[in-house]
Design an enzyme around this catalytic site. Structure first.
Site, PDB file in Angstrom:
ATOM      1  N   LEU A 542       0.845  -1.187   0.000  1.00  0.00           N
ATOM      2  CA  LEU A 542       0.000   0.000   0.000  1.00  0.00           C
ATOM      3  C   LEU A 542       0.882   1.239   0.000  1.00  0.00           C
ATOM      4  O   LEU A 542       1.564   1.525   0.993  1.00  0.00           O
ATOM      5  CB  LEU A 542      -0.925   0.018   1.214  1.00  0.00           C
ATOM      6  CG  LEU A 542      -1.846  -1.190   1.420  1.00  0.00           C
ATOM      7  CD1 LEU A 542      -2.840  -0.892   2.535  1.00  0.00           C
ATOM      8  CD2 LEU A 542      -2.568  -1.558   0.147  1.00  0.00           C
ATOM      9  N   ASP A 543       0.858   1.961  -1.099  1.00  0.00           N
ATOM     10  CA  ASP A 543       1.677   3.164  -1.203  1.00  0.00           C
ATOM     11  C   ASP A 543       1.212   4.213  -0.199  1.00  0.00           C
ATOM     12  O   ASP A 543       0.006   4.454  -0.045  1.00  0.00           O
ATOM     13  CB  ASP A 543       1.572   3.723  -2.631  1.00  0.00           C
ATOM     14  CG  ASP A 543       2.229   5.073  -2.782  1.00  0.00           C
ATOM     15  OD1 ASP A 543       3.459   5.149  -2.683  1.00  0.00           O
ATOM     16  OD2 ASP A 543       1.493   6.065  -2.961  1.00  0.00           O
ATOM     17  N   GLU A 580       3.538   1.019   3.139  1.00  0.00           N
ATOM     18  CA  GLU A 580       4.633   1.979   3.099  1.00  0.00           C
ATOM     19  C   GLU A 580       4.350   3.038   4.159  1.00  0.00           C
ATOM     20  O   GLU A 580       3.478   3.886   3.996  1.00  0.00           O
ATOM     21  CB  GLU A 580       4.751   2.649   1.734  1.00  0.00           C
ATOM     22  CG  GLU A 580       5.958   3.569   1.671  1.00  0.00           C
ATOM     23  CD  GLU A 580       5.872   4.629   0.584  1.00  0.00           C
ATOM     24  OE1 GLU A 580       6.875   5.299   0.332  1.00  0.00           O
ATOM     25  OE2 GLU A 580       4.793   4.794   0.001  1.00  0.00           O
ATOM     26  N   HIS A 676      13.138   3.015  -5.142  1.00  0.00           N
ATOM     27  CA  HIS A 676      12.815   3.973  -6.205  1.00  0.00           C
ATOM     28  C   HIS A 676      12.785   5.400  -5.667  1.00  0.00           C
ATOM     29  O   HIS A 676      13.159   6.345  -6.366  1.00  0.00           O
ATOM     30  CB  HIS A 676      11.480   3.609  -6.858  1.00  0.00           C
ATOM     31  CG  HIS A 676      10.281   3.829  -5.980  1.00  0.00           C
ATOM     32  ND1 HIS A 676       9.826   2.884  -5.089  1.00  0.00           N
ATOM     33  CD2 HIS A 676       9.453   4.900  -5.840  1.00  0.00           C
ATOM     34  CE1 HIS A 676       8.769   3.346  -4.454  1.00  0.00           C
ATOM     35  NE2 HIS A 676       8.514   4.572  -4.879  1.00  0.00           N
ATOM     36  N   ASP A 677      12.365   5.565  -4.406  1.00  0.00           N
ATOM     37  CA  ASP A 677      12.310   6.910  -3.824  1.00  0.00           C
ATOM     38  C   ASP A 677      13.706   7.456  -3.543  1.00  0.00           C
ATOM     39  O   ASP A 677      14.000   8.615  -3.848  1.00  0.00           O
ATOM     40  CB  ASP A 677      11.495   6.897  -2.533  1.00  0.00           C
ATOM     41  CG  ASP A 677       9.999   7.002  -2.789  1.00  0.00           C
ATOM     42  OD1 ASP A 677       9.616   7.649  -3.776  1.00  0.00           O
ATOM     43  OD2 ASP A 677       9.226   6.428  -2.006  1.00  0.00           O
ATOM     44  N   VAL A 679      16.553   6.792  -4.905  1.00  0.00           N
ATOM     45  CA  VAL A 679      17.248   7.146  -6.146  1.00  0.00           C
ATOM     46  C   VAL A 679      16.502   8.262  -6.866  1.00  0.00           C
ATOM     47  O   VAL A 679      17.098   9.253  -7.291  1.00  0.00           O
ATOM     48  CB  VAL A 679      17.394   5.913  -7.061  1.00  0.00           C
ATOM     49  CG1 VAL A 679      18.104   6.295  -8.359  1.00  0.00           C
ATOM     50  CG2 VAL A 679      18.154   4.805  -6.346  1.00  0.00           C
ATOM     51  N   GLY A 680      15.188   8.122  -6.968  1.00  0.00           N
ATOM     52  CA  GLY A 680      14.405   9.091  -7.723  1.00  0.00           C
ATOM     53  C   GLY A 680      14.333  10.461  -7.089  1.00  0.00           C
ATOM     54  O   GLY A 680      14.110  11.466  -7.776  1.00  0.00           O
ATOM     55  N   ASN A 681      14.516  10.544  -5.769  1.00  0.00           N
ATOM     56  CA  ASN A 681      14.456  11.847  -5.111  1.00  0.00           C
ATOM     57  C   ASN A 681      15.761  12.633  -5.254  1.00  0.00           C
ATOM     58  O   ASN A 681      15.828  13.791  -4.862  1.00  0.00           O
ATOM     59  CB  ASN A 681      14.115  11.680  -3.623  1.00  0.00           C
ATOM     60  CG  ASN A 681      12.648  11.377  -3.419  1.00  0.00           C
ATOM     61  OD1 ASN A 681      11.834  11.540  -4.325  1.00  0.00           O
ATOM     62  ND2 ASN A 681      12.290  10.920  -2.233  1.00  0.00           N
TER      63      ASN A 681
END
Length: 880
Positions: A542-543, A580, A676-677, A679-681
């Site tokens: 759950l995001d 999450e 993903h967060d 790296v993506g942030n």
């Protein structure tokens, strides 16, 4: 059962059931439902005037015996002896040979009759003629020892080739007594050949036939173009081959994969194709649910509308059908002319047309029509898949679009052997729900039941999951229930799906707690169960669970946990529900009244503490992490606590551990070195080895992969690839594009964004593709593989657990350590020195070791028998 009316002269009808007997129409001996279904099926076939053909490998006498023994309905036609004889029922009930077919076979073998063939084969030792009743004018049958079956078949083939004999050979092992069985038939003749001849002789179209079968001997008929039923007990290879053949030929809605075995599966398929009565109960599922090969039931919640019509495009014409409104705001109806794969839209109050809120597929994107999907069309092979226990999870997080150059489910499936070799036991897929534009991280989904069209069709995702299960890997899907994306979100045109009092930074919050919100809650719960049930998923993540806003009790998250738990009790595989939360939220892991614990929570504290230790000036989280947090994070698993993300002191962490009666809560933390967060942030989407070094990554990876939480690896991490993973998103609305580009820069103002690629630019997405061979570090892959193998060994031996761990930091030696007590005399020790680019690397230090070095991230200079040298950004794992 044999009533006088059954002996009237048979009349060929336009509904014809051709069925195999053993394993198909004949009830299985241990299945009482089969026995109960047989007389009902027989009665309905008779009342619907269905022409009945039995097609069997049995010889004529055996087929007759089976009909009597199992009280089967009398067939109008009987094809037996593996397709070498056809019989037609006469007005008196007797079955008479069809001479025209015998003449047809005679022409095939004219140059070598069966007796001559027998003479040619008499020189082969090991062949034993079967009983006389099993022979025929066009069938020669032998027994053979099963161990010698293949060599004997090869000898026969050579003999047939040398003599140009017009015969083909089929062979098998009798499943009941283990005998080898060999049949010689006229060349090209089979059950399928006999049926095709019969169809041609009666000037019938293939669509008039429904064929039911279960085995490889039925495969030719199942793939000949007839409407076909594969019963549920069939070997999955047969179902897969039939599915592949129908798909390759472009045949739609001609194959039905029954869920029930044998007789019950035949009845199920006959209902589907309309040969007998369908079930009276209508499905309660939202969306378009096929109930037959040419009809679909539609159900949509639209309480704000007085009239809803479904417009179905069947490829030639558009059919408009008015749906009926009930007292709860649902519009429903059956459209007979709507088959699976047809496209449809809802017309609201005679005005705008919109896709289905519960669409299963949007082939033209979020603004286009929906497509009817048959949920039973895929040939699953994972019936015996048990899932993966929580303690055994090693999760690999991936984004379908960036995981491969092709960026689709099929290409991702081809990469699974590599993940299996790494030691991964679970794949976590970033959201696949339909989003607008050409690329997206996945968190802007607006069609929550539909897989993204650029990734492939629903069956392609199912194939990916099925292949994961075959490789021993669970599949967990990231789902978003805190908001709906901003473009293509037509939900509010149907009803009050959006909250008027709760808001999120990303789009409309769901309405979970206002008057009349019950159907919205059910919509979301149905979605979660849909993914688990129809896609055979092993879990959901759950995001941003803390952003699922709901003031009612029980809250929607609690209801979701309850219903997922109930579902898990009905299946034979392990189901995981993960939240999450970003930090340790103890309530999420505790069972309470009206709620159940999550199986795991994302707790990012250890990851961010590692970043803060190496790069104290970097900010990739909204919470502040300090350079000194790493030791505490290793010891307790977290730095921040609770829904309000409160930073707490070390003494408070100690108290929480005592209150929790140990540190077992750590084993429910999802912990990674990168996600993903993380790296993506970063403004440029850089990975940790690019910000530090590959040596630093190796040393730090040991702390996460050998930590007693649940490890997660972000795609490409195992190869230390240089491909960035920045935030990317595409919208068809230019205003939204601009808003997201500027909003991204404001989200982390502490960074200098400069000329970095904007989220909406195509290069931002295409540079994120990670499967470029020359970017791969094979040495890093081997290191991760070895760490995962040691982790699995630690679990098997029992030492890798939170309650056996002590952790901390030795400031004098500048070493972070994990110690695991294996027994009273043995410890497994992980010792690592982490030095970021902002720090002086320092000197090498000497550490004592009296045991065995299990792994080292760099070469180990031995100073003497009891000491080794540990350099900066090096880890040593030893058994002392």
């Amino acid at each position: 059962m044999n009533t006088p009316s059954q002996y009237d002269c048979p009349v060929l009808t336009n509904q014809i059931l051709a069925t195999d007997l053993d394993g198909t129409l004949i009830p299985l001996s241990d299945n009482p439902q089969n026995t109960a279904d047989l007389p009902q099926l027989a009665a309905q076939l008779q009342s619907h005037h269905v022409t009945l053909i039995f097609i069997t490998g049995r010889h004529f006498a055996s087929a007759q015996s089976a009909i009597k023994q199992h009280q089967l309905p009398q067939p109008d036609w009987l094809i037996c002896d593996v397709g070498t004889s056809i019989f037609h029922r006469q007005p008196d009930g007797a079955l008479q040979t069809v001479d025209a077919y015998a003449d047809h076979l005679g022409e095939i073998v004219a140059k070598m009759p069966i007796d001559e063939l027998k003479q040619h084969l008499s020189t082969i030792d090991g062949l034993r003629l079967q009983e006389s009743e099993k022979q025929g004018p066009f069938k020669l049958s032998y027994y053979a020892d099963a161990a010698q079956l293949d060599p004997l078949v090869e000898q026969i083939r050579k003999q047939l080739s040398q003599t140009a004999a017009p015969y083909s050979i089929i062979h098998s092992v009798d499943p009941f007594n283990g005998d080898g069985l060999i049949d010689l038939l006229p060349s090209g003749v089979s059950k399928a050949h006999a049926l095709a001849w019969w169809v041609e002789q009666n000037d019938l179209h293939q669509d008039a036939i429904v064929f039911a079968g279960d085995s490889g001997n039925d495969l030719a008929a199942l793939t000949a173009g007839y409407r076909a039923i594969v019963v549920g007990n069939a070997d999955r290879a047969v179902a897969q081959q039939a599915y592949a053949a129908h798909r390759a030929a472009g045949w739609e809605n001609r194959l039905y994969l029954a869920t029930h075995p044998a007789t019950s599966g035949v009845r199920e398929g006959c209902r589907w194709f309309g040969l007998v009565d369908r079930e009276e109960a209508l499905p309660q599922k939202l969306g378009a649910t096929p109930i037959g090969d040419q009809s679909t039931h539609f159900r949509v919640w639209a309480p704000d509308r007085s009239r809803v019509e479904v417009e179905v495009d069947n490829g030639q014409t558009t059919i408009t059908h008015a749906l009926q409104l009930d007292e709860t705001g649902y519009f429903t109806g059956i459209v007979p002319e709507a088959a699976a794969n047809a496209r449809y839209q809802y017309r609201l109050d005679g005005g705008s047309v919109r896709p289905d809120p519960a669409s299963r597929y949007q082939p033209e994107g979020v603004h286009g029509p929906s497509q009817i999907i048959n949920p039973r069309a895929f040939p699953w092979t994972d019936q015996n898949w048990p899932g993966v226990d929580k303690r055994d999870l090693v999760i690999y997080e991936l984004h379908i679009g960036a995981f491969t150059q092709a960026g689709d489910f099929q290409a991702a499936t081809a990469q699974l052997p590599e993940l299996s070799a790494l030691g991964v036991t679970a794949v976590e897929v970033m959201p696949v729900a339909q989003t607008p534009g050409q690329w997206n991280w996945g968190y802007d989904g607006v069609n929550l039941f539909a897989v993204r069209n650029t990734y492939g069709a629903p069956d392609d995702f199912k194939h990916f999951i099925d292949a994961c299960h075959a490789a021993g890997m669970a599949v967990i899907l990231d789902v978003v229930y805190n908001h709906v994306g901003p473009e293509g979100n037509y939900l509010t045109e149907f009803g009050p799906y959006a909250s008027t009092k709760h808001h999120t930074p990303w789009g409309d919050a769901f309405n979970y707690d206002e008057p009349g919100s019950g159907p919205v809650r059910q919509f979301v719960i149905d979605n979660a169960l849909f993914w688990l049930q129809e896609y055979h998923l092993d879990g959901l993540r759950l995001d941003a669970a803390h952003f699922i806003k709901d003031d009612s009790r029980p809250a929607i998250v609690d209801e979701l946990r309850r219903d997922v738990s109930r579902f898990a009790e009905t299946v034979n595989r392990t189901i995981h529900l993960i939240a999450e939360t970003n930090v340790f939220d103890q309530e999420s892991l505790n069972d309470q009244v009206d709620r159940l614990a999550f199986d795991g929570v994302w707790c990012d504290c250890l990851m961010h503490a590692i970043y803060a230790h190496a790069l104290p000036d970097l900010r990739i989280a909204h919470r502040e992490y300090l350079a000194g947090d790493l030791a505490e994070a290793l010891q307790h698993g977290f730095v921040y606590f609770g829904r309000d993300e409160k930073r707490i002191e070390a003494s408070q962490r100690q108290d929480l551990s005592r209150n929790a009666q140990g540190k077992s809560y750590i084993e429910s933390f999802i912990i990674g070195l990168q996600t993903h967060d993380s790296v993506g942030n970063h403004p440029q989407g850089q990975r940790i080895h690019q910000l530090t070094s590959k040596a630093f990554q190796k040393a730090a990876a040991a702390l996460t992969l050998l930590y007693p939480g649940i490890p997660i690896i972000f795609m490409g991490e195992e190869f230390a690839i240089d491909a960035p993973f920045p935030f990317f998103v595409d919208f068809e609305d230019a205003t939204l594009k601009q808003a997201v580009d500027s909003g991204r820069a404001r989200e982390f103002p502490q960074h200098v964004w400069g000329d970095f690629l904007l989220p909406s630019q195509s290069d931002t997405f295409y540079q994120a593709k990670h499967d470029v061979p020359d970017r791969r570090d094979e040495e890093m892959f081997a290191w991760y593989r070895d760490l995962i193998a040691l982790r699995k060994q630690g679990l098997a031996d029992g030492w890798l657990s939170a309650d056996r761990m002590t952790a901390g930091y030795d400031p004098q030696a500048d070493i972070f350590f994990l110690r695991f007590r294996q027994d009273s005399a043995t410890e497994i020790i992980v010792q690592t020195r982490l030095t970021g680019p902002s720090k002086s690397p320092g000197e090498a230090v000497t550490i004592p070791t009296e045991g065995t070095v299990l792994l080292s991230s760099a070469e180990l200079p031995q100073t003497d028998d009891k000491n080794i040298t540990l350099h900066p950004n090096q880890v040593v794992i030893s058994k002392n």
